[in-house]
Design a protein around this motif. Structure first.
Motif, PDB file in Angstrom:
ATOM      1  N   ASP A   1       4.031  14.650  -6.023  1.00 31.24           N
ATOM      2  CA  ASP A   1       5.332  14.370  -5.413  1.00 31.24           C
ATOM      3  C   ASP A   1       5.223  13.693  -4.048  1.00 31.24           C
ATOM      4  O   ASP A   1       6.236  13.469  -3.394  1.00 31.24           O
ATOM      5  CB  ASP A   1       6.130  15.675  -5.270  1.00 31.24           C
ATOM      6  CG  ASP A   1       6.453  16.293  -6.625  1.00 31.24           C
ATOM      7  OD1 ASP A   1       6.667  15.517  -7.585  1.00 31.24           O
ATOM      8  OD2 ASP A   1       6.466  17.530  -6.734  1.00 31.24           O
ATOM      9  N   HIS A   2       4.009  13.390  -3.592  1.00 32.79           N
ATOM     10  CA  HIS A   2       3.867  12.714  -2.310  1.00 32.79           C
ATOM     11  C   HIS A   2       4.612  11.382  -2.306  1.00 32.79           C
ATOM     12  O   HIS A   2       4.398  10.548  -3.189  1.00 32.79           O
ATOM     13  CB  HIS A   2       2.386  12.422  -2.027  1.00 32.79           C
ATOM     14  CG  HIS A   2       1.618  13.604  -1.534  1.00 32.79           C
ATOM     15  ND1 HIS A   2       0.246  13.717  -1.670  1.00 32.79           N
ATOM     16  CD2 HIS A   2       2.014  14.730  -0.893  1.00 32.79           C
ATOM     17  CE1 HIS A   2      -0.162  14.855  -1.152  1.00 32.79           C
ATOM     18  NE2 HIS A   2       0.893  15.481  -0.675  1.00 32.79           N
ATOM     19  N   PRO A   3       5.461  11.147  -1.313  1.00 35.10           N
ATOM     20  CA  PRO A   3       6.179   9.865  -1.240  1.00 35.10           C
ATOM     21  C   PRO A   3       5.422   8.829  -0.419  1.00 35.10           C
ATOM     22  O   PRO A   3       6.026   7.979   0.225  1.00 35.10           O
ATOM     23  CB  PRO A   3       7.486  10.271  -0.551  1.00 35.10           C
ATOM     24  CG  PRO A   3       7.077  11.366   0.370  1.00 35.10           C
ATOM     25  CD  PRO A   3       5.945  12.112  -0.316  1.00 35.10           C
TER      26      PRO A   3
ATOM     27  N   GLY B   1       0.783  -1.230   0.000  1.00 29.19           N
ATOM     28  CA  GLY B   1       0.000   0.000   0.000  1.00 29.19           C
ATOM     29  C   GLY B   1       0.809   1.269   0.000  1.00 29.19           C
ATOM     30  O   GLY B   1       0.333   2.326   0.405  1.00 29.19           O
ATOM     31  N   TYR B   2       2.061   1.206  -0.468  1.00 27.20           N
ATOM     32  CA  TYR B   2       2.893   2.390  -0.617  1.00 27.20           C
ATOM     33  C   TYR B   2       2.777   2.902  -2.062  1.00 27.20           C
ATOM     34  O   TYR B   2       2.352   2.174  -2.963  1.00 27.20           O
ATOM     35  CB  TYR B   2       4.374   2.065  -0.383  1.00 27.20           C
ATOM     36  CG  TYR B   2       4.804   1.878   1.042  1.00 27.20           C
ATOM     37  CD1 TYR B   2       5.470   2.886   1.726  1.00 27.20           C
ATOM     38  CD2 TYR B   2       4.580   0.679   1.714  1.00 27.20           C
ATOM     39  CE1 TYR B   2       5.898   2.704   3.039  1.00 27.20           C
ATOM     40  CE2 TYR B   2       4.996   0.482   3.022  1.00 27.20           C
ATOM     41  CZ  TYR B   2       5.667   1.510   3.682  1.00 27.20           C
ATOM     42  OH  TYR B   2       6.083   1.329   4.969  1.00 27.20           O
ATOM     43  N   SER B   3       3.214   4.134  -2.271  1.00 33.33           N
ATOM     44  CA  SER B   3       3.497   4.569  -3.636  1.00 33.33           C
ATOM     45  C   SER B   3       4.909   4.072  -3.960  1.00 33.33           C
ATOM     46  O   SER B   3       5.706   3.788  -3.053  1.00 33.33           O
ATOM     47  CB  SER B   3       3.442   6.094  -3.747  1.00 33.33           C
ATOM     48  OG  SER B   3       4.476   6.688  -2.995  1.00 33.33           O
ATOM     49  N   GLN B   4       5.244   3.970  -5.256  1.00 30.81           N
ATOM     50  CA  GLN B   4       6.577   3.486  -5.615  1.00 30.81           C
ATOM     51  C   GLN B   4       7.651   4.452  -5.132  1.00 30.81           C
ATOM     52  O   GLN B   4       8.703   4.034  -4.638  1.00 30.81           O
ATOM     53  CB  GLN B   4       6.690   3.297  -7.128  1.00 30.81           C
ATOM     54  CG  GLN B   4       8.015   2.654  -7.545  1.00 30.81           C
ATOM     55  CD  GLN B   4       8.033   2.223  -8.997  1.00 30.81           C
ATOM     56  OE1 GLN B   4       6.996   2.161  -9.637  1.00 30.81           O
ATOM     57  NE2 GLN B   4       9.206   1.943  -9.511  1.00 30.81           N
ATOM     58  N   SER B   5       7.370   5.756  -5.245  1.00 30.31           N
ATOM     59  CA  SER B   5       8.343   6.739  -4.755  1.00 30.31           C
ATOM     60  C   SER B   5       8.482   6.651  -3.242  1.00 30.31           C
ATOM     61  O   SER B   5       9.543   6.909  -2.685  1.00 30.31           O
ATOM     62  CB  SER B   5       7.929   8.154  -5.170  1.00 30.31           C
ATOM     63  OG  SER B   5       6.677   8.496  -4.616  1.00 30.31           O
ATOM     64  N   GLY B   6       7.378   6.250  -2.574  1.00 34.30           N
ATOM     65  CA  GLY B   6       7.435   6.094  -1.121  1.00 34.30           C
ATOM     66  C   GLY B   6       8.370   4.981  -0.703  1.00 34.30           C
ATOM     67  O   GLY B   6       9.092   5.096   0.293  1.00 34.30           O
TER      68      GLY B   6
END
Length: 299
Positions: free
Chosen positions: A151-153, A26-31
């Motif tokens: 841009d949210h990580p 459940g993360y973003s890839q950038s996160g």
């Protein structure tokens, strides 16, 4: 080191793929990429190397893997046992939010949640977008209400669209040629009361920057109530979000803009998989409440 970081390292070791781990947890890839950088900075150890097919554990990472697996396994067993014993009879929840969401959305959410689960302790932290983002990333809140930013990580759950409106005094008459819509091209023709960046204003600043209008700043204010009162006195026009306008009973007109302006509101969190039962239940109630109070703006 934060337990969520152990869980993340453990999953990447299994999938050997950052995108797959992001989807599973459940993360973003950038996160995920951001979290790995933070872990390596914190420990001084490089855990993974990139390959043509994904990532692989380094030798040191492989040596530490049994401990990572052990911590992850018993953490999950512990949480499952606690949830099974307590259900939603005890526990705590920490929520971050913008002021307008705190005023418009949270009261009915909190009311329904507390009626069902009166023994869950809830704390609410209000701040700017940058504050809510920081609280999500450092784990000081379980999740935060805020607007979407590419841009949210971290993971973002989209909930509703909140329009931005130009507000004017009641005496202001928009030329008939504009058919009730206030074009961004004429913002510069009127004195503008500018909102300082922060709180509910970050989305407004981004929209104004994109329009590249040469706005004449008559005043710069931090407080929404002050901005609305200045507009009432015909000291200028302003651009505010609908939720913000609805927090105050101002004697004003509001006009949609062209191009249309809005912010996308929702919930930011590090990982859905690692949310507590109390947090998951609150988010479920939050989605239902938002659908009820903003049926025309649901995404």
């Amino acid at each position: 080191m934060d337990i969520n970081k152990f869980l993340l390292l453990n999953d990447i070791a299994v999938t050997k793929n950052l995108t797959m781990t992001a989807e599973r947890m459940g993360y973003s890839q950038s996160g995920v990429s951001h979290a790995i950088r933070k872990i390596e900075e914190e420990t001084g150890i490089i855990f993974f190397t990139r390959t043509n097919h994904g990532v692989e554990l380094t030798k040191i990472g492989n040596d530490l893997l049994p401990y990572i697996q052990m911590i992850s396994k018993y953490y999950n067993v512990f949480n499952e046992s606690i949830d099974s014993i307590n259900g939603l009879h005890t526990g705590s929840l920490s929520i971050g939010t913008y002021p307008s969401i705190a005023a418009q959305w949270l009261p009915p959410m909190l009311q329904e949640y507390k009626n069902k689960y009166p023994n869950i302790t809830i704390s609410v932290k209000e701040g700017r977008m940058i504050d809510v983002e920081k609280w999500i990333m450092d784990g000081s809140i379980d999740f935060g209400f805020l607007s979407w930013n590419p841009d949210h990580p971290f993971k973002f759950i989209t909930m509703s669209r909140d329009p931005l409106y130009i507000i004017t005094s009641k005496d202001f008459v928009l030329p008939q040629a504009y058919h009730g819509i206030f074009p961004a091209s004429i913002f510069e023709d009127y004195p503008f009361i500018y909102s300082e960046s922060g709180m509910d204003r970050d989305d407004i600043s981004l929209f104004l920057q994109k329009q590249k209008s040469k706005i004449t700043k008559n005043f710069t204010c931090r407080d929404d109530y002050t901005i609305i009162k200045m507009v009432e006195r015909n000291l200028g026009i302003a651009l505010l979000a609908d939720l913000v306008i609805n927090c105050h009973n101002g004697n004003i007109n509001k006009f949609p803009t062209y191009p249309s302006a809005f912010r996308t509101l929702g919930i930011g969190l590090l990982s859905e998989r690692n949310l507590s039962l109390a947090a998951k239940t609150f988010i479920k109630i939050a989605k239902k409440i938002v659908q009820e109070i903003t049926p025309d703006n649901i995404l």
